[in-house]
Design an enzyme around this catalytic site. Structure first.
Site, PDB file in Angstrom:
ATOM      1  N   SER A 113     -20.300 -47.361 -11.782  1.00 35.89           N
ATOM      2  CA  SER A 113     -20.034 -48.782 -11.753  1.00 35.89           C
ATOM      3  C   SER A 113     -21.024 -49.590 -10.913  1.00 35.89           C
ATOM      4  CB  SER A 113     -18.625 -49.025 -11.205  1.00 35.89           C
ATOM      5  OG  SER A 113     -18.546 -48.606  -9.848  1.00 35.89           O
ATOM      6  N   LYS A 148     -23.000 -54.600  -3.305  1.00 38.93           N
ATOM      7  CA  LYS A 148     -22.128 -54.571  -4.488  1.00 38.93           C
ATOM      8  C   LYS A 148     -21.004 -55.593  -4.327  1.00 38.93           C
ATOM      9  CE  LYS A 148     -19.619 -51.084  -7.264  1.00 38.93           C
ATOM     10  NZ  LYS A 148     -19.129 -49.680  -7.300  1.00 38.93           N
ATOM     11  N   SER A 154     -19.978 -43.297  -9.200  1.00 40.33           N
ATOM     12  CA  SER A 154     -20.503 -44.661  -9.353  1.00 40.33           C
ATOM     13  C   SER A 154     -21.732 -44.995  -8.519  1.00 40.33           C
ATOM     14  CB  SER A 154     -19.415 -45.682  -9.033  1.00 40.33           C
ATOM     15  OG  SER A 154     -18.503 -45.762 -10.083  1.00 40.33           O
TER      16      SER A 154
END
Lengths: 494, 95
Positions: free
Chosen positions: A157, A77, A181
């Site tokens: 997210s 990420k 997330s």
């Protein structure tokens, strides 16, 4: 089917036996990533850098390295600092930022010989549940509803991480989970996602959102693979004073399939009015599976559940407003172009006004407000007291002998991009209703794929464990995984 | 609870975020909506409850007060949008 669709355990066996090389495996992933631009899952990657790491892994394997992640390509990420690699937290304000240091968890992955494929798209500063609030283009889920070509969210997210694992662009990925997330995107894309206990993994070198809630965790296509990544990234780090100083268990060894005598709590407060029947149905199915495998199912109450979202939306923005104060246009990232007569406060305001996206600005302002003089007690301190009560609810359940709690991961399957929260940001926040309590209480939580709904989209089940109880959680999850035998894959359209 | 335009302007200033005048009504409305949502917390009886300070019951560790890193001026400045002669460069601060 290319090599990139292997599970980590399968690929690792083949690598150790010498049947495939890390270079071949990485090349297969790179081909998939090259062909995946329609998904917007990757925000940055570099062929040469990947092949260099693969070559090094091949050398380690040739010397007999048998660590399970050696040579395994993983996506990261964009929130993790990776040395000399663009790290932007999907924000314009970190434009051009290349960290001079490495996050502890990515360093641990590098130490095992994994191949870091590149950076994955996300909601800006991890604020969002749809990966639409990003300086890159929104992530588009590899999944589509039956008979429709409408672009769907991969969740958020960590939407890029989930989409990349679901679309076989990589074998596993790192995400972060502040209010859901990791678990919500995992549920939306039919993969496994684990949020460890707060403190299990070091937060050092991860761009901070809400420090008392943030945790890094793995995505993969099986429970076993998630355990293997967790084993690599967990552990005490002197650079993060909140990390847990204890020996890291071998999580994969907990996965025995024997769950006899385990007590599973079903919280009545998670049965929402108007919840789709299909969500209810997978929840029932999860209970049956665990019961048939020898667990006892008990009804429990977590009475403060309904206050979790408002509590979260005081605490997370408050911490964010403080953490994001560092983006001043001076030390790194974006600076607004101002003339030499502009005073420094205006320079800050221009830089932050231009550099932050709308959702981040909204949360920083909310956080500033709840921490400001006259409102601090009424909002922030009150929310921290309610947080104590939310955590106590879980402690009471565990005191009654409950080993883990079973819930749906999300109140629905994936929604279409651009349909939630445009007019009312709170609607987007409601997506986290089943996941956010876990962060507030600092507990581990995992989402495992359960079924497809009538639209042909994945739904996930969530298991919540005791602090430091990831091993038990993985064992229970694998029982669900084995019994539902979720072998659905998105139909390739990209 | 509604946020007035003055309050919205003030909170944007405290957050050091530039906001155009014509954006203020929308921001005030959004923030008010979120604050209303938080208002649910007023229903909870918090008498005698201690606010959470640490989610896991751990004692923070102490470490030796010694220099661990430093002397990396080039590294520290490498990401600065503007630096001059080994310093971060900022707009004039003193009149």
């Amino acid at each position: 089917m290319g090599l990139s669709s292997l599970t980590i355990s399968e690929a690792s066996n083949l690598l150790i036996k010498g049947d495939i090389t890390a270079t071949e495996l990485s090349q297969s992933c790179l081909e998939e990533v090259d062909a995946s631009s329609a998904l917007n899952a990757f925000s940055w990657y570099d062929h040469d850098l990947v092949l260099e790491q693969a070559k090094a892994a091949d050398q380690r394997l040739a010397k007999g390295d048998d660590s399970p992640l050696c040579g395994i390509p993983l996506g990261i990420k964009d929130l993790f600092c990776v040395k000399e690699t663009p790290t932007q937290a999907a924000s314009k304000i970190l434009h051009g930022f290349k960290p001079e240091y490495e996050s502890t968890v990515t360093q641990k992955l590098k130490d095992t010989g994994s191949v870091l494929l590149g950076k994955l798209n996300m909601d800006e500063f991890a604020m969002g549940s749809s990966t639409e609030h990003t300086v890159y283009s929104p992530v588009i889920s590899p999944w589509r509803a039956k008979g429709s070509d409408k672009p769907l969210t991969a969740g958020g997210s960590s939407g890029g991480s989930a989409a990349a694992v679901a679309a076989n662009l990589c074998l596993g990925a790192l995400g972060t989970d502040t209010g859901g997330s990791i678990r919500q995107p995992a549920a939306f894309t039919g993969v496994v996602g684990l949020k460890p206990t707060y403190g299990r993994c070091s937060r050092w070198g991860i761009v901070a959102f809400a420090s008392s809630l943030d945790q890094a965790g793995p995505f993969a296509r099986t429970v076993k693979d998630v355990a293997l990544i967790l084993e690599a990234i967990a552990g005490y780090d002197p650079k993060d004073s909140t990390s847990y100083d204890a020996k890291v268990p071998q999580f994969s060894s907990f996965i025995t399939g024997d769950i006899r005598g385990k007590k599973i709590g079903i919280p009545k407060e998670y049965r929402l009015d108007g919840m789709p029947e299909e969500i209810e149905a997978i929840w029932e199915e999860g209970k049956e599976i665990l019961k048939d495998s020898g667990a006892t199912i008990v009804d429990i109450s977590l009475p403060h559940t309904r206050y979790a979202l408002p509590t979260y939306y005081v605490i997370a923005p408050a911490e964010a407003s403080s953490n994001l104060a560092r983006y001043d246009g001076i030390r790194y990232g974006y600076r607004a172009s101002v003339d030499s007569e502009t005073n420094i406060v205006d320079m800050y305001k221009r830089t932050r006004g231009e550099g932050f996206g709308p959702e981040v600005k909204r949360r920083v302002m909310i956080g500033t407000y709840v921490l400001s003089q006259g409102f601090y007690e009424a909002y922030y301190i009150r929310a921290q007291k309610v947080r104590t009560l939310i955590k106590r609810d879980f402690e009471n359940a565990f005191d009654l002998g409950v080993d883990a709690i079973l819930t749906p991961t999300t109140p629905s399957s994936a929604f279409a991009l651009g349909t939630i929260g445009e007019d009312d940001p709170i609607k987007m926040y409601l997506n986290d209703v089943f996941t956010v309590t876990v962060n507030l209480a600092g507990l581990p939580g995992i989402s495992v794929p359960a079924r497809l709904d009538s639209k042909g989209l994945p739904l996930g089940l969530q298991l919540i464990g005791k602090p430091w109880g990831e091993g038990d959680l993985l064992n229970l999850s694998q029982v669900i995984e084995t019994n539902v035998n979720f072998d659905f894959k998105p139909q390739r359209w990209w | 609870m509604g946020l007035s335009l003055d309050e919205a302007r003030k909170v944007a200033h405290l957050a050091r975020i530039h906001v155009e005048e014509d954006e203020l009504p929308a921001i005030a409305k959004e923030l008010s909506g979120i604050l209303d949502f938080m208002g649910q917390l007023n229903e909870v009886d918090i008498t005698g409850i201690v606010p959470m300070t640490s989610v896991t019951p751990m004692k923070l560790k102490l470490r030796q007060d010694v220099v661990s890193t430093g002397g990396d001026k080039e590294v520290v400045l490498s990401n600065a949008p503007l630096s001059e002669q080994g310093f971060f460069a900022v707009p004039k601060v003193v009149e």
